[in-house]
Design a protein around this motif. Structure first.
Motif, PDB file in Angstrom:
ATOM      1  N   ALA A 274      11.894  36.388  70.856  1.00 53.72           N
ATOM      2  CA  ALA A 274      12.552  37.904  70.406  1.00 53.72           C
ATOM      3  C   ALA A 274      12.090  38.716  70.883  1.00 53.72           C
ATOM      4  CB  ALA A 274      12.218  37.570  68.628  1.00 53.72           C
ATOM      5  N   SER A 275      10.865  38.748  71.419  1.00 51.01           N
ATOM      6  CA  SER A 275       9.962  39.827  71.991  1.00 51.01           C
ATOM      7  C   SER A 275      10.854  40.453  73.196  1.00 51.01           C
ATOM      8  CB  SER A 275       8.559  39.640  72.301  1.00 51.01           C
ATOM      9  OG  SER A 275       7.787  39.423  71.061  1.00 51.01           O
ATOM     10  N   GLN A 276      10.839  39.163  74.011  1.00 46.60           N
ATOM     11  CA  GLN A 276      11.791  39.441  75.331  1.00 46.60           C
ATOM     12  C   GLN A 276      13.182  39.991  75.143  1.00 46.60           C
ATOM     13  OE1 GLN A 276      12.099  36.110  77.987  1.00 46.60           O
ATOM     14  NE2 GLN A 276      10.187  36.577  78.937  1.00 46.60           N
ATOM     15  N   TYR A 277      13.903  39.662  74.150  1.00 44.06           N
ATOM     16  CA  TYR A 277      15.168  40.309  73.986  1.00 44.06           C
ATOM     17  C   TYR A 277      15.002  41.735  73.667  1.00 44.06           C
ATOM     18  CZ  TYR A 277      17.870  36.303  74.019  1.00 44.06           C
ATOM     19  OH  TYR A 277      18.518  35.204  74.675  1.00 44.06           O
ATOM     20  N   ALA A 278      13.780  42.005  72.613  1.00 45.96           N
ATOM     21  CA  ALA A 278      13.535  43.543  72.283  1.00 45.96           C
ATOM     22  C   ALA A 278      13.150  44.314  73.656  1.00 45.96           C
ATOM     23  CB  ALA A 278      12.201  43.381  71.264  1.00 45.96           C
ATOM     24  N   TYR A 285      15.130  48.465  66.270  1.00 50.48           N
ATOM     25  CA  TYR A 285      13.982  47.801  65.584  1.00 50.48           C
ATOM     26  C   TYR A 285      14.531  46.363  65.706  1.00 50.48           C
ATOM     27  CZ  TYR A 285      16.991  48.388  61.845  1.00 50.48           C
ATOM     28  OH  TYR A 285      18.112  48.150  60.933  1.00 50.48           O
ATOM     29  N   LEU A 286      13.540  45.443  65.568  1.00 52.32           N
ATOM     30  CA  LEU A 286      13.764  44.139  65.474  1.00 52.32           C
ATOM     31  C   LEU A 286      12.945  43.401  64.482  1.00 52.32           C
ATOM     32  CD1 LEU A 286      15.346  41.935  67.144  1.00 52.32           C
ATOM     33  CD2 LEU A 286      13.310  41.698  68.519  1.00 52.32           C
ATOM     34  N   ILE A 287      13.744  42.840  63.638  1.00 53.86           N
ATOM     35  CA  ILE A 287      12.788  42.101  62.577  1.00 53.86           C
ATOM     36  C   ILE A 287      13.082  40.676  62.790  1.00 53.86           C
ATOM     37  CG2 ILE A 287      13.181  41.694  60.158  1.00 53.86           C
ATOM     38  CD1 ILE A 287      14.466  44.160  59.732  1.00 53.86           C
ATOM     39  N   PHE A 288      11.645  40.164  63.104  1.00 52.91           N
ATOM     40  CA  PHE A 288      11.640  38.655  63.312  1.00 52.91           C
ATOM     41  C   PHE A 288      11.745  37.914  61.912  1.00 52.91           C
ATOM     42  CE2 PHE A 288       9.358  34.870  63.874  1.00 52.91           C
ATOM     43  CZ  PHE A 288      10.177  34.175  64.954  1.00 52.91           C
ATOM     44  N   ARG A 289      12.696  36.974  61.833  1.00 57.72           N
ATOM     45  CA  ARG A 289      12.895  36.178  60.290  1.00 57.72           C
ATOM     46  C   ARG A 289      13.497  35.097  61.136  1.00 57.72           C
ATOM     47  NH1 ARG A 289      16.409  35.449  56.550  1.00 57.72           N
ATOM     48  NH2 ARG A 289      17.750  36.851  57.469  1.00 57.72           N
ATOM     49  N   VAL A 290      12.917  33.805  60.601  1.00 60.58           N
ATOM     50  CA  VAL A 290      13.463  32.496  60.719  1.00 60.58           C
ATOM     51  C   VAL A 290      13.984  31.989  59.390  1.00 60.58           C
ATOM     52  CG1 VAL A 290      13.243  30.054  61.612  1.00 60.58           C
ATOM     53  CG2 VAL A 290      12.009  31.791  62.787  1.00 60.58           C
ATOM     54  N   PRO A 291      15.275  31.809  59.265  1.00 62.63           N
ATOM     55  CA  PRO A 291      15.761  31.487  57.805  1.00 62.63           C
ATOM     56  C   PRO A 291      15.233  30.154  57.459  1.00 62.63           C
ATOM     57  CG  PRO A 291      17.578  32.520  59.189  1.00 62.63           C
ATOM     58  CD  PRO A 291      16.369  32.214  60.038  1.00 62.63           C
TER      59      PRO A 291
END
Length: 720
Positions: A274-278, A285-291
């Motif tokens: 996710a950090s790489q995509y950001a 903004y990017l909210i990291f969340r694994v359902p």
């Protein structure tokens, strides 16, 4: 703007917003290279209704101030701009000093690439918002618009809305309406999501299958070693069901520990991705969340996989009769064969003969061990093939097809008689004309909007290259199509395609498909430049010039280009090559590292468990050999040699499995934006084999140390 009521009256349209857009060549402080900007109008009275940018710093341009602009935040950061800084923009032939009043991020430009570019360049390309009256005046568009955004109702039919909109705007030069799926940023982000979805459909099932195999192999060995204990439990009254459940619960406990480890490692790797995509995409903004359902599904899949792998061994344990289970297993039936005669004729050492006989007499066990190691080899091949594929793309796209140092993009069509003037620019060694035309290709109900390229047969800087590396020239009167484009339109060589041009005279012509070409970027269509000029009934024209440049005069060339009013953009292919290579290398190194680690873990799991159980099963045999005078090295050779020979035999299995997985991954990555070729080089297979063989050797050597510490007396006292 008088068309807006009619546009809003189209059934299904909820909101419509018109604006003026254009391009400008930028003269940036502390930068000698030419930069390009896309100019967009900002409503003077209020904020935009659609594609609303997020204000990061500063303020919007003040009404009546034609020199104030907002820019995208990545563009400002890449060039070191602060609020109040200024730069020069050549807008429609006029140089203007612009002052930055704020920075924004826009949902429209999550993936920001310039015209004709392949990779983002935040330093050399930026989005610039100016007040609407200033932009309209600069481009002679007062009371008009050349860009339109719509929001549709939930029950609207997009295809019908687009058709009605095209009919309404066609008399005014409309270039064709399209849905959000063809918007640049949405296309790239969606393609990336589709690629990840394809990997999720191909890779996890393979790893789960490997896991089931490993569990089955280990549990079978455990049951074989615990025959006496199983018989004793049954003699004491334990039922078949209880014995079966015992081993299933053992496998389930192992799975639970593995699930916890997997959740932790997966979360860590997901956060890194996710950090790489950001960093790669310009998300505000990017909210990291694994359902929670992802953890639940992955855990359930792992548990089911483990139990399926263990069920055969558990049933075998349950079926053992007490009297039979408490006896040692019957030795395999020995019968001399041709192989024994061959080994005797070759005068092999006793240790080598023992290794070969062990493999031959237990073919199922040997085959399963080799299959497990082969799966590890396939994992490395399936990941590392991507590097060779991208190398092939780089060579084909940047060194064979597009060999120019730079591309000059012009606002409109120029006569080819302007080419001598381009050749007189500082540092220009060679210049070739090229045409790009937006067009809709139709074959019955199928259609695709593409950029049609026209070049001369003798062009050497920009060429069409076939799959075998040969130069393909579009014959006059025909059209070349990329294979994926021809597939979309259901066309073959000799078929006729309808070409509706969206530029120039906006005419529709029929052309014969004279050839198909394999292409990795986009959906290309190619024609002869002379044929194109004849079709448009015009003298030789161009809207792009491909250049070879003397690097020593780059600064002088960039300084001169900033004063050319007809120039709308510049693509430095040398910079694009470098940026593409750096990005690919960074991503491939990470991916290969992850898959190599997984392959090593699989190799260790198979080799170590096989060696460890072999050690337990044959401890008395190995101790007997030591007592008879065999050296530690000779005894170790029996254990190490068997596993390493199986590892060698597993390599062809892994190569075949890896090629199959790589083919599946290559197919899943294909989209309208790009295609990934299947390129499997010899060094790819060699690298995979070395990684796995090294891991197997290290695992077996760990077990071999137990032979050195073996208590011969204690082992010989152990009951068979």
């Amino acid at each position: 703007m008088t068309l807006m009521p009619e546009i809003l009256a189209i059934p299904g349209v909820v909101t419509a917003e018109a604006r003026v857009a254009g391009t400008a060549v930028l003269d940036l402080p502390n930068r000698t290279e030419t930069a390009v900007g896309r100019i967009l109008s900002w409503p003077e009275s209020d904020a935009p209704l659609l594609n609303v940018p997020i204000q990061r710093t500063g303020t919007t341009p003040r009404p009546g101030r034609a020199d104030e602009v907002m820019v995208t935040e990545p563009f400002a950061e890449a060039n070191g701009f602060q609020i109040g800084d200024s730069f020069i923009a050549n807008i429609n032939g006029q140089a203007r000093a612009l002052t930055i009043t704020g920075t924004v991020l826009s949902p429209e430009f999550i993936y920001t690439i310039g015209p004709g570019a392949l990779m983002p360049d935040n330093e050399g390309f930026g989005i610039i918002w100016m007040s609407e009256p200033a932009v309209a005046a600069a481009y002679d568009m007062a009371g008009a618009f050349n860009a339109l955004s719509l929001r549709l109702a939930a029950d609207a039919r997009p295809a019908e809305v687009l058709d009605l909109l095209d009919s309404l705007l066609e008399p005014y030069g409309g270039l064709g309406a399209y849905g959000r799926d063809r918007q640049q940023s949405d296309s790239f982000v969606s393609a990336e999501i589709d690629q990840l979805r394809g990997m999720a459909m191909v890779v996890p099932p393979i790893f789960f299958a490997i896991s089931a195999f490993l569990v089955g192999m280990v549990m079978s060995r455990i049951v074989a070693l615990e025959r006496a204990q199983i018989g004793l439990l049954k003699a004491l009254g334990y039922s078949d069901l209880e014995v079966c459940v015992h081993y299933l619960m053992l496998a389930g406990l192992i799975a639970c520990f593995g699930i916890l480890i997997g959740w932790g490692a997966g979360t860590w790797m997901a956060r890194g991705m996710a950090s790489q995509y950001a960093a790669f995409f310009d998300f505000p903004y990017l909210i990291f969340r694994v359902p929670a359902w992802v953890y639940a599904m992955s855990g359930l899949a792992a548990l089911i996989t483990t139990l399926l792998g263990a069920v055969r061994a558990a049933l075998a344990a349950a079926r053992l009769a007490p009297a039979i289970a408490m006896q040692p297993p019957a030795p395999p039936r020995f019968r001399r064969s041709v192989i024994d005669s061959v080994m005797a004729a070759l005068r092999l050492s006793q240790s080598t003969i023992m290794v070969l006989r062990s493999i031959i007499r237990w073919p199922v066990r040997s085959g399963l061990t080799a299959l497990g190691i082969g799966c590890a080899v396939s994992t490395v091949i399936a990941s590392s093939f991507m590097y060779d594929a991208l190398d092939e793309i780089m060579d084909m796209a940047f060194y064979q097809a597009n060999r120019q140092d730079a591309m000059l993009l012009f606002n409109g069509d120029l006569p080819e008689t302007a080419l001598p003037d381009i050749l007189r620019l500082p540092g220009v060694l060679q210049a070739e004309p090229q045409q790009f035309h937006a067009a809709v290709l139709r074959n019955g109900p199928r259609e695709k909007t593409v950029s049609l390229e026209a070049r001369h047969p003798d062009a050497s800087l920009s060429r069409v290259i076939g799959a075998e590396g040969q130069v393909i020239v579009a014959p006059p009167g025909g059209i070349l199509l990329a294979e994926r484009l021809a597939g979309h339109l259901d066309l073959g060589v000799g078929d006729t395609v309808e070409v509706a041009f969206l530029t120039g005279r906006r005419e529709t012509h029929e052309m014969i498909v004279t050839g198909l070409v394999e292409q990795y970027f986009g959906l290309g269509a190619y024609v002869d430049a002379g044929f194109m000029d004849a079709t448009f009934r015009q003298s030789a024209r161009m809207n792009v010039a491909n250049l070879m440049i003397d690097e020593d005069q780059l600064d002088a060339l960039h300084a001169r280009l900033q004063d050319i009013p007809a120039l709308s953009g510049l693509i430095m292919m040398t910079d694009t090559r470098t940026s593409f290579l750096e990005t690919i290398n960074e991503n491939v190194v990470i991916v290969n590292g992850v898959y190599a680690t997984i392959a090593i873990l699989i190799s260790v799991g198979v080799a170590y468990n096989a060696a460890r159980i072999q050690m337990s099963e044959r401890a008395r045999e190995l101790a007997s050999l030591r007592i008879l005078g065999f050296t530690r090295g000779e005894v170790s050779m029996i254990l190490v040699g068997e596993i390493m020979l199986l590892a060698l035999l597993a390599q062809p299995i892994g190569w075949l499995l890896g090629a199959w997985i790589a083919q599946a991954m290559s197919n899943s990555f294909t989209s309208d934006l790009y295609g990934i070729p299947l390129v499997l080089e010899a060094d790819n297979f060699a690298y995979a084999s070395l990684v796995v063989l090294g891991a197997c050797l290290a695992s077996v050597l760990v077990v071999r140390r137990r032979i050195d510490r073996m208590d011969l007396v204690a082992v010989m006292k152990t009951r068979e």
